[in-house]
Enzyme design. Structure first.
Site, PDB file in Angstrom:
ATOM      1  N   GLY A   9      18.630 -37.861  65.901  1.00  0.00           N
ATOM      2  CA  GLY A   9      17.460 -38.701  66.125  1.00  0.00           C
ATOM      3  C   GLY A   9      17.062 -38.745  67.589  1.00  0.00           C
ATOM      4  O   GLY A   9      16.447 -37.805  68.076  1.00  0.00           O
ATOM      5  N   SER A  54      22.015 -32.035  67.453  1.00  0.00           N
ATOM      6  CA  SER A  54      20.781 -32.515  68.057  1.00  0.00           C
ATOM      7  C   SER A  54      21.101 -33.733  68.928  1.00  0.00           C
ATOM      8  O   SER A  54      22.020 -33.663  69.749  1.00  0.00           O
ATOM      9  CB  SER A  54      19.751 -32.817  66.961  1.00  0.00           C
ATOM     10  N   TRP A  55      20.400 -34.856  68.777  1.00  0.00           N
ATOM     11  CA  TRP A  55      20.737 -36.038  69.571  1.00  0.00           C
ATOM     12  C   TRP A  55      22.207 -36.416  69.397  1.00  0.00           C
ATOM     13  O   TRP A  55      22.861 -36.872  70.329  1.00  0.00           O
ATOM     14  CB  TRP A  55      19.857 -37.242  69.192  1.00  0.00           C
ATOM     15  N   ASP A  63      15.940 -21.639  68.270  1.00  0.00           N
ATOM     16  CA  ASP A  63      15.771 -23.092  68.251  1.00  0.00           C
ATOM     17  C   ASP A  63      14.700 -23.454  69.277  1.00  0.00           C
ATOM     18  O   ASP A  63      14.961 -23.483  70.475  1.00  0.00           O
ATOM     19  CB  ASP A  63      17.110 -23.775  68.584  1.00  0.00           C
ATOM     20  N   HIS A 117      16.562 -24.788  64.899  1.00  0.00           N
ATOM     21  CA  HIS A 117      17.157 -26.105  65.076  1.00  0.00           C
ATOM     22  C   HIS A 117      17.794 -26.635  63.789  1.00  0.00           C
ATOM     23  O   HIS A 117      18.811 -27.321  63.840  1.00  0.00           O
ATOM     24  CB  HIS A 117      16.080 -27.086  65.554  1.00  0.00           C
TER      25      HIS A 117
END
Length: 324
Positions: A47, A119-120, A275, A303
């Site tokens: 996120g 990711s985050w 990505d 991604h």
């Protein structure tokens, strides 16, 4: 268990769950699955603001792992929810999330755990591990990010070179922004508006841009951003804009600069060469700075990953399952 190398483990349900009081009026939802006596592992969602889901635990052999998942502050089943404009974002920073993870670890009686996410989630994993390396047994990350301001600038401005029509619409969604460098902050201000129509429009415009950036990847199902339920969409965008407009409260380049603190922790980094959300350079620089990390580049992935990404992540987590 008999399965294909790129096939996840079957769905399982939690055997324990609860709400952890982390202070500042926040309750963090957590759940545990798998073997109560197995190797502890925690899944750190992306996120920021995506919330945890049942798919995240399917990378782990439930006979060998004690799998912890949690919804980071103000999203998922944690309360208050960021979709509520009354939810106070002042008590939601990277430092708060690190402290929440430590509180959850001690609450569950875990000495050290494997960290997995992407990711985050990879940013939070690295920030936590560099602060508490003695509490980390191994790390497995896909879609590596460190939330440098340069990475944020690429995602919300630089990638516009590839999708100029869509970026022009994204830029038009916050016309008050004082130049491209203020665009993310302008969206963050819009997400704090008391006007629900302003928040809804900003949410739609942000999600439309995010979906465009990953639009060339092969995936099925609803749009990763625009396809979320409205409440979860608003929480995601509010938290993303909140974090990214502050550079995640990290010094520029801090996580790569301090990667030496991870010495002795085995790590596996899996990253798609195409990505566009998080270009490969970040994973490559991190691998160079962290001597115990292995970088696997997936040539046909972006991604969101794909079969080869799943295969690499599953292999790493299976390999670490019996490591003392």
């Amino acid at each position: 268990m008999d399965r294909k190398p790129d096939e996840k483990y079957p769905p399982i349900e939690p055997y324990d769950q609860g709400m952890l009081d982390v202070g500042d009026g926040n309750l963090v939802y957590w759940e545990v699955c798998g073997n109560p006596d197995g190797k502890p592992a925690v899944v750190v969602h992306g996120g920021p603001g995506s919330g945890c889901n049942a798919r995240g635990r399917q990378y782990f052999d439930p006979d060998l792992y004690r799998i912890v998942q949690f919804d980071q502050r103000n999203c998922g089943r944690s309360t208050p929810h960021a979709s509520d404009p009354a939810a106070d974002m002042r008590h939601n920073t990277t430092a708060h999330l690190i402290a929440d993870m430590e509180l959850l670890r001690t609450h569950l009686g875990i000495g050290a755990w494997l960290l997995h996410g992407g990711s985050w989630g990879s940013t939070l994993i690295l920030a936590y591990a560099e602060q508490h390396p003695e509490r980390v047994s191994e790390i497995v990350i896909e879609a590596v990010t460190t939330t440098r301001r340069s990475e944020i600038d690429w995602l919300y401005r630089g990638a516009g070179q590839l999708f100029p029509e869509a970026w022009d619409l994204f830029r038009a969604g916050a016309p008050e922004a004082e130049g491209p460098g203020d665009l993310v902050a302008a969206y963050a201000r819009r997400m704090e508006s008391p006007d629900p129509d302003v928040r809804a429009r900003a949410t739609a415009d942000w999600c439309a841009w995010e979906d465009v950036v990953i639009s060339k990847e092969a995936y099925t199902g609803p749009s990763p951003y625009g396809g979320r339920p409205g409440r979860d969409q608003q929480a995601l965008v509010r938290l993303c804009a909140h974090y990214f407009s502050h550079g995640a409260w990290l010094e520029e380049g801090q996580l790569i600069r301090d990667a030496g603190r991870l010495a002795g922790i085995p790590g596996v980094l899996v990253h798609g060469r195409f990505d566009l959300d998080s270009p490969l350079i970040t994973a490559w620089e991190l691998a160079r700075a962290w001597p115990d990390a292995e970088l696997t580049v997936i040539d046909d992935a972006g991604h969101l990953g794909g079969p080869a990404t799943r295969r690499a992540v599953l292999a790493a987590i299976d390999r670490f399952a019996r490591r003392a």
